[in-house]
Design an enzyme around this catalytic site. Structure first.
Site, PDB file in Angstrom:
ATOM      1  N   LYS A  88      23.835  19.352  35.925  1.00  0.00           N
ATOM      2  CA  LYS A  88      23.812  20.280  37.065  1.00  0.00           C
ATOM      3  C   LYS A  88      25.180  20.874  37.337  1.00  0.00           C
ATOM      4  CE  LYS A  88      19.797  18.694  39.655  1.00  0.00           C
ATOM      5  NZ  LYS A  88      19.318  18.136  40.916  1.00  0.00           N
ATOM      6  N   LYS A  99      12.629  20.545  29.504  1.00  0.00           N
ATOM      7  CA  LYS A  99      11.637  20.151  30.516  1.00  0.00           C
ATOM      8  C   LYS A  99      11.301  21.341  31.426  1.00  0.00           C
ATOM      9  CE  LYS A  99      14.268  18.418  34.335  1.00  0.00           C
ATOM     10  NZ  LYS A  99      14.891  17.489  35.153  1.00  0.00           N
ATOM     11  N   LYS A 148      12.483  24.135  37.842  1.00  0.00           N
ATOM     12  CA  LYS A 148      12.604  25.216  38.823  1.00  0.00           C
ATOM     13  C   LYS A 148      13.719  26.172  38.444  1.00  0.00           C
ATOM     14  CE  LYS A 148      11.586  21.966  42.506  1.00  0.00           C
ATOM     15  NZ  LYS A 148      12.044  21.162  43.639  1.00  0.00           N
TER      16      LYS A 148
HETATM   17  P1  TYM Z   1      12.797  16.818  42.236  1.00  0.00           P
HETATM   18  O1  TYM Z   1      12.598  17.524  43.514  1.00  0.00           O
HETATM   19  O2  TYM Z   1      13.683  17.421  41.217  1.00  0.00           O
HETATM   20  O3  TYM Z   1      11.433  16.547  41.536  1.00  0.00           O
HETATM   21  C1  TYM Z   1      10.366  15.940  42.259  1.00  0.00           C
HETATM   22  C2  TYM Z   1       9.577  15.027  41.331  1.00  0.00           C
HETATM   23  O4  TYM Z   1       9.050  15.787  40.244  1.00  0.00           O
HETATM   24  C3  TYM Z   1       9.364  15.134  39.016  1.00  0.00           C
HETATM   25  N1  TYM Z   1       9.520  16.161  37.973  1.00  0.00           N
HETATM   26  C4  TYM Z   1       8.858  16.158  36.821  1.00  0.00           C
HETATM   27  N2  TYM Z   1       7.932  15.315  36.319  1.00  0.00           N
HETATM   28  C5  TYM Z   1       7.418  15.605  35.100  1.00  0.00           C
HETATM   29  N3  TYM Z   1       7.798  16.691  34.366  1.00  0.00           N
HETATM   30  C6  TYM Z   1       8.721  17.565  34.835  1.00  0.00           C
HETATM   31  N4  TYM Z   1       9.059  18.634  34.108  1.00  0.00           N
HETATM   32  C7  TYM Z   1       9.297  17.314  36.111  1.00  0.00           C
HETATM   33  N5  TYM Z   1      10.225  17.954  36.865  1.00  0.00           N
HETATM   34  C8  TYM Z   1      10.349  17.235  38.001  1.00  0.00           C
HETATM   35  C9  TYM Z   1      10.667  14.409  39.292  1.00  0.00           C
HETATM   36  O5  TYM Z   1      10.876  13.362  38.378  1.00  0.00           O
HETATM   37  C10 TYM Z   1      10.438  13.910  40.707  1.00  0.00           C
HETATM   38  O6  TYM Z   1       9.697  12.706  40.701  1.00  0.00           O
HETATM   39  N6  TYM Z   1      15.995  13.103  42.881  1.00  0.00           N
HETATM   40  C11 TYM Z   1      14.626  13.450  43.116  1.00  0.00           C
HETATM   41  C12 TYM Z   1      14.250  13.492  44.573  1.00  0.00           C
HETATM   42  C13 TYM Z   1      14.520  12.208  45.321  1.00  0.00           C
HETATM   43  C14 TYM Z   1      13.826  10.988  45.158  1.00  0.00           C
HETATM   44  C15 TYM Z   1      14.432  10.093  46.095  1.00  0.00           C
HETATM   45  C16 TYM Z   1      12.794  10.568  44.326  1.00  0.00           C
HETATM   46  C17 TYM Z   1      15.465  12.030  46.285  1.00  0.00           C
HETATM   47  N7  TYM Z   1      15.397  10.752  46.756  1.00  0.00           N
HETATM   48  C18 TYM Z   1      13.996   8.785  46.198  1.00  0.00           C
HETATM   49  C19 TYM Z   1      12.381   9.243  44.451  1.00  0.00           C
HETATM   50  C20 TYM Z   1      12.963   8.361  45.369  1.00  0.00           C
HETATM   51  C21 TYM Z   1      14.428  14.850  42.518  1.00  0.00           C
HETATM   52  O7  TYM Z   1      15.327  15.465  42.125  1.00  0.00           O
HETATM   53  O8  TYM Z   1      13.228  15.311  42.556  1.00  0.00           O
END
Ligand code: TYM
Length: 354
Positions: free
Chosen positions: A116, A208, A211
Site C-alpha cells: 500500500k 487479487k 477496490k
Molecule cells: P477489507 O475492507 O480490505 O476487506 C474486507 C474483507 O474482504 C476480504 N477480501 C477478499 N476476500 C477474497 N478475495 C478477495 N479478492 C478479497 N478482497 C478482500 C478481506 O480479506 C476482508 O476479510 N484489514 C481488514 C479490515 C479489518 C479487520 C479487522 C478484519 C480491520 N479490523 C479485524 C478482521 C478483523 C481489511 O482490510 O478488509
C-alpha cells in the site's frame, strides 16, 4: 450477554464499492457464522479507512453503504452486533497499549504495508504503518475467538496472535493477580477458507480482485446491475481450453480456477462439484451459467442495499444500537487491561490489587 461458546469478530473498510471478493471471502461467511453458537460482531472499520485519505462526505456515505451491504446480505442486527469502529473508543485505546507491546520488527515484515505504501514509503501515514496493531485491538477488545476473513488478512491475524501471546507473557503475573488465570487474551483462530478465500481479478488471474484496481472490469461490484454483471463475466479473461473434469486440471490455469471458485462459492458447493457438472464444457457455455448464478445471487442484495441506503436514519440507528452493545463488552476488557497494566482507574477495580 448470553454465554456463547465462540465470539466472532470481523471488519470491512468503508473505502469504496464492495466487490465480489469482499462478499464471497468475507460478508457471505459472516452471514453463515450466525448459525453457530456464537456472538458475532461485524464492524465497519472507519478508523482503518482514514489511514489513506478519504473525502469526509464520501466517507460518511461509504460507512452507511457497507452497513447496508451487511444487512442486505443477511446479517441480522438484532442477533449480531453491527457497528462502526469510531463509535467505540476502546478500539483506539487498546491499540495504544498494543503499540507498546508490538515490536517494530514485527510491523516491518507486514507485506500489505509495503504494497500500500509503494515506493513513496516516507510519505505514508503513520496510521497505515500501525494499521495491523489497530486490527489486533479490534479483535482483542472483545477477546474474539474466531475471525472470518479472506486470505489477504492472514499475516495480520498472525500478528494479532503474536500480540495476544506477548501481552499474556509480559503481564503474566499481573494477569494471575487479577484473577484471570494464566492468559487474558485468547489466541484467535483465523477462519480463512472455502472456494473464494482469494477471489482474483477478472482481467488477470494472478492479481487479487481489489477496490483499487483502475479497471472496473476487473471486479464485480455489489452495486452492479444485472447487465453489467453479465457483461463483466462475458469479458472475463480465460484460456482456450474446455473446463477439466478433475481439480488437478485447473493447475496453471488461474483464470479458469478463479471462475470455477466463484461459481462454487456462489452456489455453496465445492470446485469438485462444479467440475462434475461442467467438466468438458467450453467457456461459451460456462460463462452464461456463471452470469445467471451471479445475477440471481447478487441482484437481490443490490436491490436491498438501494432500499436501505435511501433511509440513512435507519442505518444510523442500527449503528448506534450496535455501538452501545459493543462498548459494553469492550469497556469490560479495557477495565481489566488497565488493571493488568498498572493504571489507576476511575471507579472500583474489577479485582483488588494484592
Ligand atoms: P477489507 O475492507 O480490505 O476487506 C474486507 C474483507 O474482504 C476480504 N477480501 C477478499 N476476500 C477474497 N478475495 C478477495 N479478492 C478479497 N478482497 C478482500 C478481506 O480479506 C476482508 O476479510 N484489514 C481488514 C479490515 C479489518 C479487520 C479487522 C478484519 C480491520 N479490523 C479485524 C478482521 C478483523 C481489511 O482490510 O478488509
Amino acid at each position: 450477554m448470553a454465554a456463547f461458546t465462540e465470539l466472532v469478530f470481523s471488519g470491512v473498510q468503508p473505502t469504496g464499492n464492495l466487490h465480489l471478493g469482499n462478499y464471497l471471502g468475507a460478508v457471505k461467511r459472516f452471514v453463515e457464522m450466525q448459525a453457530r453458537d456464537a456472538q458475532c460482531l461485524y464492524c465497519v472499520v472507519d478508523l482503518h479507512a482514514i489511514t489513506v485519505w478519504q473525502d469526509p462526505e464520501a466517507l460518511r456515505g461509504q460507512i452507511r453503504e457497507v452497513t447496508a451491504a451487511f444487512l442486505a446480505a443477511g446479517i441480522d442486527p438484532a442477533q449480531s452486533i453491527v457497528f462502526n469502529q469510531s463509535q467505540v473508543p476502546q478500539h483506539a485505546e487498546l491499540a495504544w497499549v498494543f503499540n507498546c507491546v508490538a515490536r517494530l520488527g514485527w510491523l516491518n515484515r507486514m507485506t500489505q504495508f509495503k504494497e500500500k505504501a509503494g515506493k513513496d514509503r516516507e510519505n505514508a501515514s503513520i496510521g497505515l504503518y500501525d494499521y495491523p496493531v489497530l486490527m489486533a485491538a479490534d479483535i482483542l477488545a472483545y477477546r474474539a475467538t474466531h475471525v472470518p476473513v479472506g486470505e489477504d488478512q492472514k499475516q495480520h491475524l498472525e500478528l494479532t496472535r503474536d500480540i495476544a501471546q506477548k501481552f499474556n507473557t509480559d503481564f503474566g503475573s499481573s494477569i494471575a493477580a487479577h484473577g484471570h488465570g494464566e492468559t487474558f487474551f485468547p489466541v484467535t483462530e483465523p477462519l480463512i477458507g472455502g472456494p473464494a478465500a482469494r477471489v482474483m481479478s477478472l482481467r488477470d488471474g494472478s492479481k487479487k480482485m481489489s477496490k483499487s484496481d483502475p479497471s472496473d472490469n476487473s471486479r464485480i461490484n455489489l452495486t452492479d446491475d444485472a447487465d453489467t454483471i453479465a457483461q463483466k463475466i462475458r469479458r472475463a479473461k480465460t484460456d482456450p481450453e474446455p473446463l477439466p473434469s478433475e481439480i488437478a486440471g485447473l493447475k496453471d490455469r488461474p483464470e479458469a480456477d478463479n471462475l470455477v471458485g466463484i461459481y462454487a462459492a456462489l452456489a455453496g458447493i465445492t470446485r469438485e462439484d462444479v467440475l462434475r457438472d461442467f467438466g468438458g464444457a467450453q467457456f461459451s457455455a460456462f460463462k452464461p451459467a456463471l452470469a445467471d448464478l451471479a445475477v440471481t445471487s447478487l441482484g437481490p442484495i443490490a436491490g436491498e442495499m438501494r432500499r436501505l441506503t435511501a433511509d440513512p436514519g435507519h442505518i444510523d440507528a442500527v449503528l448506534a444500537d450496535g455501538a452501545g452493545r459493543a462498548e459494553t463488552i469492550a469497556a469490560q476488557t479495557l477495565d481489566a487491561v488497565k488493571d493488568i497494566v498498572g493504571f489507576v482507574r476511575r471507579g472500583p477495580s474489577l479485582q483488588t490489587v494484592r
